[in-house]
Write an enzyme that holds these catalytic residues in place. Structure first.
Site, PDB file in Angstrom:
ATOM      1  N   ARG A   1       0.879  -1.184   0.000  1.00 48.73           N
ATOM      2  CA  ARG A   1       0.000   0.000   0.000  1.00 48.73           C
ATOM      3  C   ARG A   1       0.907   1.222   0.000  1.00 48.73           C
ATOM      4  O   ARG A   1       1.670   1.437   0.943  1.00 48.73           O
ATOM      5  CB  ARG A   1      -0.925   0.007   1.222  1.00 48.73           C
TER       6      ARG A   1
ATOM      7  N   HIS B   1      -7.398   0.768  -6.388  1.00 42.67           N
ATOM      8  CA  HIS B   1      -7.604  -0.079  -5.204  1.00 42.67           C
ATOM      9  C   HIS B   1      -8.317  -1.365  -5.656  1.00 42.67           C
ATOM     10  O   HIS B   1      -9.476  -1.618  -5.320  1.00 42.67           O
ATOM     11  CB  HIS B   1      -8.448   0.682  -4.180  1.00 42.67           C
TER      12      HIS B   1
ATOM     13  N   GLN C   1     -10.253  -3.999  -3.294  1.00 40.18           N
ATOM     14  CA  GLN C   1     -11.575  -3.600  -2.825  1.00 40.18           C
ATOM     15  C   GLN C   1     -12.643  -3.998  -3.834  1.00 40.18           C
ATOM     16  O   GLN C   1     -13.755  -4.400  -3.472  1.00 40.18           O
ATOM     17  CB  GLN C   1     -11.614  -2.087  -2.588  1.00 40.18           C
TER      18      GLN C   1
ATOM     19  N   ASP D   1     -17.325   7.104  -1.798  1.00 41.20           N
ATOM     20  CA  ASP D   1     -16.091   7.002  -1.011  1.00 41.20           C
ATOM     21  C   ASP D   1     -15.843   8.391  -0.411  1.00 41.20           C
ATOM     22  O   ASP D   1     -16.516   9.367  -0.776  1.00 41.20           O
ATOM     23  CB  ASP D   1     -14.944   6.573  -1.953  1.00 41.20           C
TER      24      ASP D   1
HETATM   25  N1  NVA Z   1     -10.036   6.680  -1.486  1.00 45.25           N
HETATM   26  C1  NVA Z   1      -9.672   6.268  -0.160  1.00 45.25           C
HETATM   27  C2  NVA Z   1      -9.900   4.806   0.023  1.00 45.25           C
HETATM   28  C3  NVA Z   1      -9.562   4.278   1.392  1.00 45.25           C
HETATM   29  C4  NVA Z   1      -9.741   2.813   1.532  1.00 45.25           C
HETATM   30  C5  NVA Z   1      -8.235   6.631   0.117  1.00 45.25           C
HETATM   31  O1  NVA Z   1      -7.389   6.450  -0.779  1.00 45.25           O
HETATM   32  O2  NVA Z   1      -7.939   7.143   1.203  1.00 45.25           O
HETATM   33  N1   CP Z   2     -11.316  -0.136   2.462  1.00 43.47           N
HETATM   34  C1   CP Z   2     -10.035  -0.180   2.901  1.00 43.47           C
HETATM   35  O1   CP Z   2      -9.103  -0.433   2.138  1.00 43.47           O
HETATM   36  O2   CP Z   2      -9.896   0.048   4.235  1.00 43.47           O
HETATM   37  P1   CP Z   2      -8.540   0.243   5.050  1.00 43.47           P
HETATM   38  O3   CP Z   2      -7.951   1.570   4.632  1.00 43.47           O
HETATM   39  O4   CP Z   2      -8.953   0.224   6.478  1.00 43.47           O
HETATM   40  O5   CP Z   2      -7.600  -0.874   4.715  1.00 43.47           O
END
Ligand code: NVA
Ligand code: CP
Length: 303
Positions: A104, A131, A134, A219
């Protein structure tokens, strides 16, 4: 067999993705029956996190333990990655010791570089651009509740962010129509939009986007790394909140999803997660099953 990575949904064929989803449903049922299935004894997953996480960390680590393997959490705060050791060197070293790695990070290009130098499968656990893990959980959740998503209409409301880009790839790979409603200046990747113009439509009205939709998704308005834009984004996204009232314009059997964490009073109304159309906690749980199916596929092919 050449090493397979999962950096975006396009790394697997539509048929492979469908099989991963079916396998995720099967693994979930096996776990519910209390069946012990440990195909990864003595295998080790590396988990590199440059951003925070609850779901992703817990699901990958728990999944690997349930498979009989183990996982190592690697934070840039206490590895040499955080002190500037080149990605190319880190990837070669780490991948000689581990069996599979999830990353990540911020820059998608860095993830691609890591994968290029890794000798074991690399999974995108979220970048600024995508992502895909997900989406596996989201599609699994839709299939469990409503059957195939092929030919359905999905409405994405809000920011044209990493999740939105992954929904565009999902529209292509899983065969659904996608309507995106976002404010001006917050559109998803232009190249991705152009490449998928036959199945993805950009709108400015959330009401128009959800009209008759089978799945409504949103989101956060400010993603990780955009914290200083929060106030400006609150203004730009006013009017893009998903609520039960907005959902009433969708199809009668519409579902609501959100990858979480959610901000009540911002992208969703206070009551949206508790609405009967919301399947967000099934969606969150399915991260576990979908990623187990993904890891199994990347390491052993289809079972
Ligand atoms: N769009 C959000 C998703 C978190 C799981 C982010 O990148 O923070
Ligand atoms: N949805 C998701 O990826 O959640 P986290 O940021 O908690 O891993």
């Amino acid at each position: 067999m050449a090493t397979r990575h999962f950096l975006t949904l396009l790394d697997l064929t539509p048929d492979e993705l469908d099989k991963v989803i079916q396998r995720a449903i099967e693994l979930k049922a096996m776990r519910a029956r209390g069946e012990v299935y440990e195909p990864m004894k003595s295998r080790v997953l590396g988990m590199i996190f440059e951003k925070s996480s609850t779901r992703t960390r817990v699901s990958f680590e728990a999944g690997m333990s349930q498979f009989g393997g183990s996982a190592i959490f690697l934070s840039p705060r206490d590895t040499q990655l955080g002190r500037g050791e080149p990605i190319e060197d880190s990837a070669r070293v780490i991948s000689r010791m581990l069996d599979i790695i999830m990353v990540r990070t911020f820059d998608h290009g860095q993830l691609e570089r890591f994968a290029e130098y890794s000798q074991v499968p690399v999974i995108n656990a979220l970048t600024d651009d995508y992502h895909p893990c997900q989406l596996l959980a989201d599609i699994q959740t839709y299939v469990e509740h409503r059957g195939s998503i092929r030919g359905k209409t999905v409405a994405w409301i809000g920011d044209g962010n990493n999740m939105c880009n992954s929904y565009i790839n999902a529209a292509r790979q899983f065969g659904f129509e996608l309507r995106i409603a976002c404010p001006e200046g917050f559109e998803p990747d232009a190249g991705l939009m152009a490449a998928n113009a036959d199945r993805v439509q950009l709108l400015r009205s959330p009401q128009e986007a959800v009209s008759g939709a089978h799945l409504v998704v949103t989101d956060v308005w400010a993603s990780m790394g955009q914290e200083e834009e929060q106030a400006a984004r609150m203004q730009a996204f006013a009017g893009f909140q998903v609520s039960p009232a907005l959902m009433n314009g969708a199809a009668e059997d519409a579902l609501f999803m959100h990858c979480l964490p959610a901000h009540r009073g911002e992208e969703i109304s206070e009551d949206m997660l508790e609405d009967s159309r919301s399947v967000v906690f099934d969606e969150a749980e399915n991260r576990l099953h979908a990623q187990k199916a993904l890891m199994e596929f990347l390491l052993f092919g289809h079972r």
